[in-house]
Design an enzyme around this catalytic site. Structure first.
Site, PDB file in Angstrom:
ATOM      1  N   GLU A 165      76.184  73.616  18.713  1.00  0.00           N
ATOM      2  CA  GLU A 165      77.561  73.590  19.020  1.00  0.00           C
ATOM      3  C   GLU A 165      78.284  72.980  19.796  1.00  0.00           C
ATOM      4  O   GLU A 165      78.556  73.544  20.922  1.00  0.00           O
ATOM      5  CB  GLU A 165      76.404  74.597  20.598  1.00  0.00           C
ATOM      6  N   GLU A 374      69.087  79.635  17.667  1.00  0.00           N
ATOM      7  CA  GLU A 374      68.560  80.565  19.260  1.00  0.00           C
ATOM      8  C   GLU A 374      69.232  81.905  18.976  1.00  0.00           C
ATOM      9  O   GLU A 374      70.298  81.792  18.268  1.00  0.00           O
ATOM     10  CB  GLU A 374      70.058  80.160  20.109  1.00  0.00           C
TER      11      GLU A 374
END
Length: 477
Positions: A165, A374
Site C-alpha cells: 500500500e 486483503e
C-alpha cells in the site's frame, strides 16, 4: 455483464488469509529486535501499542494449526524489518530463525507462504538517520533487507510482495510515522512514491535473479472512485482520484510511465516530479509477475474548484458513523459519501460489485494476473457463551467471493484471494475495537488478558468455502 455459464475457480487457486508483523506479532523488544517506526508510535493514542498485539510471536504454532484445521491454502505475512536488521544495517540471526520456523510450520500443513517484505514498519534508526522513505538512502538499505529475505527464505517461499500500500502510505502521512514536518506535504508524497517504486522495481529484478521460480509483485490499496453524479465535472473528478491516488504509482512499476497530467499538476505548484532517465531505465527493466491489491470499499468524488480550501483525508477513529474526514484537493477532487451503499461503522462503503469493477479496471490497464491480498470487514465482535457469531462478516465475504467468481467468468486471471485477517490484529487506526479476524483474540486495547483464541462463525464458513474451491455460484448453462 451477465453470463450464461458460470466458470469455476482454477485448481490451485490461493485461498488465503493475511496479517502484518507489527499488528500481530508483539514481542517488540525480544530476541534482538530493534525499534520500528510503528513501535515509536506506541502511546500516541489509546489503541496503537505494538508490544503484545495478538502475540503471534509466541503463539504462531497454535495459529498455524488452526489454519491447517481450516484447510487454508496460503498465508500472507510480513517480515518485520527490525527483526532481521534491528538498526537497518546489522543482521540479527534470531530474526531469521523466527521466520524460518514460521515458514516450516506452514509447509508442514501444506500452506503456501506469501511474504510481504515491507508492511508499514521500518527501523526507527533509518528514520532518524535520513528521514526514512523520503531519502534515496532508503533504497540501498531496503534492498539489503530484501536480498536477505530472498536468500534465506527463497528455497521455500515462491510468492512475494515488495511493499504494501505505498499509495495509502503517502495519502495518509501519519500512517507509518515517517512524515517530515518541515517538508512540503506534496513534495514528500511524490518523493516517497518515487523511492518506493524504485525499491519495488529493483527488488523484483533481484528476486528473479535469486529465486528462479518466484512470483513477485507490488501491493496497493485500490478503492475505485465513482463520480457523484453524471455531471462531467464529477466524472472528471473521479478520474482524477483514480489517476492521482492510485494509478500514478502503479503506472511507475507496471508501465514505466509517468502520467503527464500528474506531472503538469505539480509543475504548476512549483514541484518538478519528472524522473531522470536513469530512474526510468530501472522502471522499464522491471517485470512483475502479478499485481496485488487490497480491496475494502469504493470511493465517490465530485468536482472541486481551485478556490476550495484543502482538507487532508482522515480515518474514522471512533466507530461512529459519520466521523470520517473526506479529502478536498482543490482543482482535483473532493470526496463524499455514497447514499446508494451500506456503510460499516467506520464509514467504509460495503460494495461487493466494486471488487469486480476494480478487477476489471486493473486487468484491463496492466494485463497481468491479479491477486486480492486483503479483503474483509472490520466490526464490533462479541463473545456470547464462548462463541463469536458474526453473520455480518459471513455475508460480506460471501458477496465478495460471488463477485470474484463473476470476474473469473469475465476472463480475468486471478491467482488468489486473502481474507484480512486470520486472527484479530491491532487495527492501525482503531485498535481492537475494530476486529477483522476469522479467529477472535480475547483482549482489549487496555489489557491483553489471556489472548485466548476463539474461532468465529466466519472461520467455519470459510472452511466450508475452501472445500468447494470457492465455487458458490450456480453453474447454469
Amino acid at each position: 455483464m451477465e453470463h450464461r455459464k458460470i466458470h469455476s475457480f482454477p485448481e490451485g487457486f490461493l485461498w488465503g488469509a493475511a496479517t502484518a508483523a507489527y499488528q500481530v506479532e508483539g514481542a517488540y523488544r525480544e530476541d534482538g529486535k530493534g525499534l520500528s517506526n510503528q513501535d515509536i508510535l506506541n502511546g500516541t493514542n489509546a489503541f496503537h501499542d505494538t508490544a503484545v498485539t495478538a502475540d503471534f510471536y509466541h503463539r504462531y504454532k497454535e495459529d498455524i494449526a488452526l489454519m491447517g484445521e481450516m484447510g487454508l491454502k496460503s498465508f500472507r505475512f510480513s517480515v518485520a524489518w527490525t527483526r532481521i536488521y534491528p538498526d537497518g544495517k546489522t543482521l540479527n540471526r534470531k530474526g531469521i530463525e523466527f521466520y524460518d520456523d514460521i515458514i516450516n510450520e506452514l509447509l508442514k500443513y501444506n500452506i503456501e507462504p506469501m511474504v510481504t517484505i515491507y508492511h508499514f514498519d521500518h527501523p526507527y534508526e533509518l528514520q532518524k538517520a535520513y528521514g526514512g522513505w523520503y531519502s534515496d538512502c532508503m533504497i540501498e538499505d531496503y534492498l539489503r533487507f530484501a536480498r536477505t529475505c530472498f536468500e534465506e527464505f527463497g528455497d521455500r517461499v515462491k510468492y512475494w510482495l515488495t511493499i504494501c500500500e505505498q499509495n495509502n502510505i503517502v495519502l495518509y502521512p501519519d500512517l507509518i510515522g515517517g512524515y517530515l514536518e518541515d517538508v512540503d506535504i506534496d513534495t514528500w508524497r511524490m518523493q516517497v512514491t518515487r523511492v518506493m517504486s524504485l525499491c519495488s522495481a529493483k527488488a523484483i529484478n533481484m528476486c528473479h535473479e535469486i529465486i528462479k521460480d518466484a512470483k513477485i509483485g507490488a501491493s496497493y490499496s485500490f478503492p475505485p472512485s465513482y463520480p457523484a453524479s453524471s455531471s462531467p465535472d464529477d466524472v472528471l473528478a473521479a478520474m482524477n482520484e483514480n489517476d492521482f491516488r492510485d494509478f500514478y504509482g502503479m503506472d511507475l512499476v507496471y508501465r514505466a510511465r509517468q502520467n503527464p497530467w500528474v506531472i503538469r499538476y505539480y509543475e504548476e505548484r512549483g514541484i518538478d516530479i519528472r524522473l531522470t532517465e536513469e530512474d526510468m531505465e530501472i522502471l522499464r527493466s522491471c517485470r512483475p509477475d502479478f499485481i496485488a491489491y487490497n480491496y475494502y470499499r469504493t470511493n465517490v468524488a465530485k468536482g472541486c474548484p481551485l478556490e476550495s480550501g484543502q482538507i487532508q483525508p482522515g480515518f474514522n477513529l471512533t466507530g461512529k458513523k459519520g466521523s470520517i474526514t473526506y479529502p478536498v484537493f482543490p482543482g482535483l477532487y473532493q470526496g463524499t459519501g455514497n447514499a446508494a451503499l451500506e456503510k460499516s461503522d467506520w464509514d467504509w462503503t460495503i460494495d461487493p460489485e466494486g471488487l469486480r469493477i476494480s478487477l476489471r479496471m486493473l486487468y484491463d490497464r496492466y494485463a497481468v494476473p491479479v491477486m486480492i491480498v486483503e479483503n474483509g470487514l472490520g466490526a464490533y465482535d462479541q463473545v456470547e457463551d464462548g462463541k463469536v457469531h458474526d453473520p455480518y462478516r459471513i455475508e460480506y465475504l460471501k458477496k465478495h467471493v460471488e463477485q470474484l467468481q463473476l470476474a473469473v467468468c469475465d476472463g480475468i486471471e486471478v491467482w488468489g484471494y486473502y481474507v484480512w485477517s486470520f486472527v484479530d490484529v491491532m487495527s492501525t487506526s482503531n485498535g481492537y475495537n475494530k476486529r477483522y479476524g476469522l479467529v477472535y483474540v480475547d483482549r482489549t486495547d487496555s489489557s491483553p488478558k489471556e489472548l485466548k483464541r476463539i474461532c468465529k462463525d466466519s472461520y467455519y464458513w470459510y472452511q466450508e468455502l475452501l472445500k468447494v474451491n470457492g465455487n458458490i455460484l450456480d453453474r447454469r448453462e
